[in-house]
Design a protein around this motif. Structure first.
Motif, short mmCIF file in Angstrom:
data_model
loop_
_atom_site.label_atom_id
_atom_site.label_comp_id
_atom_site.label_asym_id
_atom_site.label_seq_id
_atom_site.Cartn_x
_atom_site.Cartn_y
_atom_site.Cartn_z
N PHE A 49 -25.18 -10.85 -42.23
CA PHE A 49 -26.11 -10.56 -43.62
C PHE A 49 -26.73 -9.44 -43.28
CE2 PHE A 49 -29.39 -11.01 -46.36
CZ PHE A 49 -29.23 -11.92 -47.59
N VAL A 50 -26.84 -8.55 -44.47
CA VAL A 50 -27.41 -7.23 -44.18
C VAL A 50 -28.44 -7.27 -45.37
CG1 VAL A 50 -27.45 -4.80 -44.15
CG2 VAL A 50 -25.35 -5.96 -43.00
N LEU A 51 -29.65 -7.20 -44.94
CA LEU A 51 -30.83 -6.98 -45.97
C LEU A 51 -30.99 -5.60 -45.87
CD1 LEU A 51 -33.01 -7.77 -47.75
CD2 LEU A 51 -34.47 -8.54 -45.89
N HIS A 52 -30.94 -4.83 -47.15
CA HIS A 52 -31.21 -3.49 -47.19
C HIS A 52 -32.56 -3.21 -48.08
CE1 HIS A 52 -29.20 0.80 -47.69
NE2 HIS A 52 -30.66 0.99 -47.17
N LEU A 53 -33.63 -2.76 -47.16
CA LEU A 53 -34.92 -2.75 -48.15
C LEU A 53 -34.90 -1.48 -48.63
CD1 LEU A 53 -37.04 -4.56 -45.57
CD2 LEU A 53 -36.38 -5.38 -47.70
N GLY A 54 -35.00 -0.99 -49.76
CA GLY A 54 -34.90 0.17 -50.40
C GLY A 54 -36.35 0.91 -50.32
N PHE A 55 -36.38 2.26 -50.96
CA PHE A 55 -37.51 3.12 -50.90
C PHE A 55 -38.69 2.47 -51.56
CE2 PHE A 55 -34.85 7.16 -49.99
CZ PHE A 55 -35.07 6.90 -48.61
N GLN A 56 -38.51 1.46 -52.60
CA GLN A 56 -39.56 1.01 -53.36
C GLN A 56 -40.06 -0.15 -52.74
OE1 GLN A 56 -38.76 0.91 -57.68
NE2 GLN A 56 -36.85 2.25 -57.25
N LEU A 86 -36.54 5.55 -43.80
CA LEU A 86 -37.72 6.15 -43.43
C LEU A 86 -37.96 6.84 -44.93
CD1 LEU A 86 -37.67 7.57 -40.05
CD2 LEU A 86 -39.44 5.99 -40.79
N VAL A 87 -39.17 6.61 -45.55
CA VAL A 87 -39.48 7.27 -46.74
C VAL A 87 -39.94 8.58 -46.47
CG1 VAL A 87 -40.79 7.00 -48.92
CG2 VAL A 87 -39.86 4.99 -47.99
N ASN A 88 -41.05 8.82 -45.52
CA ASN A 88 -41.52 9.95 -45.41
C ASN A 88 -41.53 10.44 -43.86
OD1 ASN A 88 -42.91 10.27 -47.93
ND2 ASN A 88 -44.48 8.58 -47.40
N GLU A 89 -40.66 11.35 -43.52
CA GLU A 89 -39.96 11.25 -42.41
C GLU A 89 -40.94 12.27 -41.73
OE1 GLU A 89 -36.15 12.81 -42.46
OE2 GLU A 89 -35.14 10.98 -43.52
N ARG A 151 -34.50 -3.44 -53.86
CA ARG A 151 -35.46 -2.36 -54.35
C ARG A 151 -34.99 -1.18 -54.27
NH1 ARG A 151 -40.00 -3.98 -56.91
NH2 ARG A 151 -40.68 -6.11 -56.85
N PHE A 152 -33.60 -0.90 -54.35
CA PHE A 152 -33.32 0.77 -54.31
C PHE A 152 -33.44 1.38 -55.30
CE2 PHE A 152 -29.83 -2.13 -55.99
CZ PHE A 152 -29.16 -1.22 -56.94
N SER A 153 -33.76 2.81 -55.11
CA SER A 153 -34.22 3.49 -56.38
C SER A 153 -33.31 4.20 -57.30
CB SER A 153 -34.99 4.81 -55.78
OG SER A 153 -34.18 5.57 -55.03
N GLN A 154 -32.02 4.49 -56.65
CA GLN A 154 -30.86 5.06 -57.58
C GLN A 154 -29.51 4.37 -57.28
OE1 GLN A 154 -31.05 9.42 -57.80
NE2 GLN A 154 -33.08 9.44 -57.25
N SER A 155 -28.75 4.04 -58.22
CA SER A 155 -27.51 3.62 -57.68
C SER A 155 -26.60 4.52 -57.06
CB SER A 155 -26.78 2.91 -59.10
OG SER A 155 -27.69 1.94 -59.70
N GLY A 156 -26.70 5.75 -57.29
CA GLY A 156 -25.90 6.82 -56.93
C GLY A 156 -26.28 7.04 -55.37
N LYS A 157 -27.48 6.90 -54.82
CA LYS A 157 -27.94 6.83 -53.54
C LYS A 157 -27.55 5.52 -52.72
CE LYS A 157 -31.83 10.08 -54.07
NZ LYS A 157 -33.17 10.20 -53.34
N ILE A 173 -27.72 -7.85 -55.88
CA ILE A 173 -28.85 -7.08 -56.46
C ILE A 173 -29.75 -7.71 -56.98
CG2 ILE A 173 -27.39 -4.84 -56.15
CD1 ILE A 173 -27.32 -5.05 -59.36
N ASP A 174 -30.86 -7.26 -57.29
CA ASP A 174 -31.68 -8.14 -58.36
C ASP A 174 -32.08 -7.21 -59.69
OD1 ASP A 174 -33.68 -9.61 -59.84
OD2 ASP A 174 -34.59 -10.39 -58.01
#
Length: 329
Positions: A49-56, A86-89, A151-157, A173-174
């Motif tokens: 199981f991979v949980l990917h926590l997006g920028f939001q 990382l949001v702010n590197e 909570r990913f910000s853009q589908s393309g990313k 996705i939600d």
């Protein structure tokens, strides 16, 4: 620094020593007399199981989703990887970081021990090219993979994560938090996509389906002009999912008639959903409404045999149950 990575539990370890440190963690746990897996228990792991926590994702939200996966894993023992971009590197934090975490739970008997292992990875954009290799090392090669993008910000990313999108048996996705185009975006395997909003309303769908199944589809579709779904604030995604589901289920009965499907806000307080069918014949009618606070619902129908009024119960699935519904059904 990664705020969501630092907010989550676990022991920080060197990235190159994740598997060795996991083994050592369980040895130390057993030495303290706490629950730890044996060699036989390792075979009980059922899924990757991979949980990917997006920028939001906020730190508080990350902790909630982490606990949701822990509760899910109590029923379905899992090897879980949590991705924390990382949001702010900052120049002093450009390398990949890792944490490990584990819990064991007793099932229905003392011999029914279920264990879950977490690997948490924090990574900057510069390490993105190495991420999939690291994830593949952390997963069990002989188990199916499920991927939850939160909570990913853009589908393309998100589409850049081809390894996960192509290999996963299900991609969750939600639509309540995803970008607007998430359900229509040309994902590499659209048949694997599942919406958690649709999964959450499983009890609503079951209740509506059981009631409507008592009428012939042709009768439900004859003269149907409009299917209106109303919702209170906070249930927009669930209402949209319900409207899509009704459109699909009524397609055969409508037989191409020009029924319209509408969504509208309910000004009443509290979490509520409602459905109403409008017909050319005013003697025909169907309505359902559910209050998710009281969990009370009511059906009203009239199809030529007198008016039927039926009380019922209504609820949404808990987050961990919605995950299993989206993953396995």
């Amino acid at each position: 620094m990664s705020a969501i990575f630092d907010a989550l539990p676990g022991i920080e370890v060197p990235v190159g020593e994740i598997n060795r440190r996991l083994d050592a963690m369980w040895v130390d746990t057993a030495a303290r007399g706490e629950a730890a897996p044996t060699a036989d228990d390792a075979k009980a792991t059922q899924v990757n199981f991979v949980l990917h926590l997006g920028f939001q994702t906020t730190p508080e939200d990350a902790v909630r989703q982490f606990q949701t996966v822990v509760r899910f894993a109590q029923r379905y023992p899992s090897r879980i990887v949590v991705l924390c971009p990382l949001v702010n590197e900052t120049p002093d934090r450009l390398e990949m970081r890792a944490k490990i975490y584990g819990e064991c739970f007793l099932g229905r008997s003392k011999s029914d021990k279920r264990c879950v292992e977490f690997v948490l990875l924090s990574y900057p954009r510069t390490a993105r090219q190495y991420l999939e290799d690291q994830v593949s090392i952390c997963l069990s090669v002989d188990l199916p993979l499920y991927y939850w993008a939160h909570r990913f910000s853009q589908s393309g990313k998100l589409a850049d994560y081809q390894y996960l999108l192509r290999r996963a048996r299900r991609v969750m996705i939600d639509s309540a938090t995803a970008p607007e185009d998430a359900l229509t975006y040309p994902w590499p395997r659209p048949e694997a996509l599942r919406d958690l909003a649709l999964a959450r309303i499983l009890p609503v769908r079951q209740s509506l389906g059981q009631f409507l199944a008592s009428y012939p589809p042709a009768l439900l579709g004859k003269g149907l002009r409009q299917v209106a779904v109303t919702h209170s604030a906070g249930l927009v995604a669930e209402a949209r999912a319900l409207s899509r589901w009704l459109r699909e289920r009524l397609a055969d009965g409508c037989r191409g008639e020009a029924a319209t499907f509408t969504l509208s806000d309910d000004a009443d307080d509290g979490p509520r959903l409602a459905v109403r069918f409008a017909y050319d014949d005013p003697a025909q009618a169907f309505a359902w409404q559910g209050d998710l606070t009281t969990r009370h619902a009511k059906f009203e129908a009239s199809f030529g045999g007198g008016k039927t009024v039926l009380p019922a119960m209504v609820s949404l699935l808990e987050p961990e149950a919605a995950l299993s519904e989206a993953m396995f059904f």
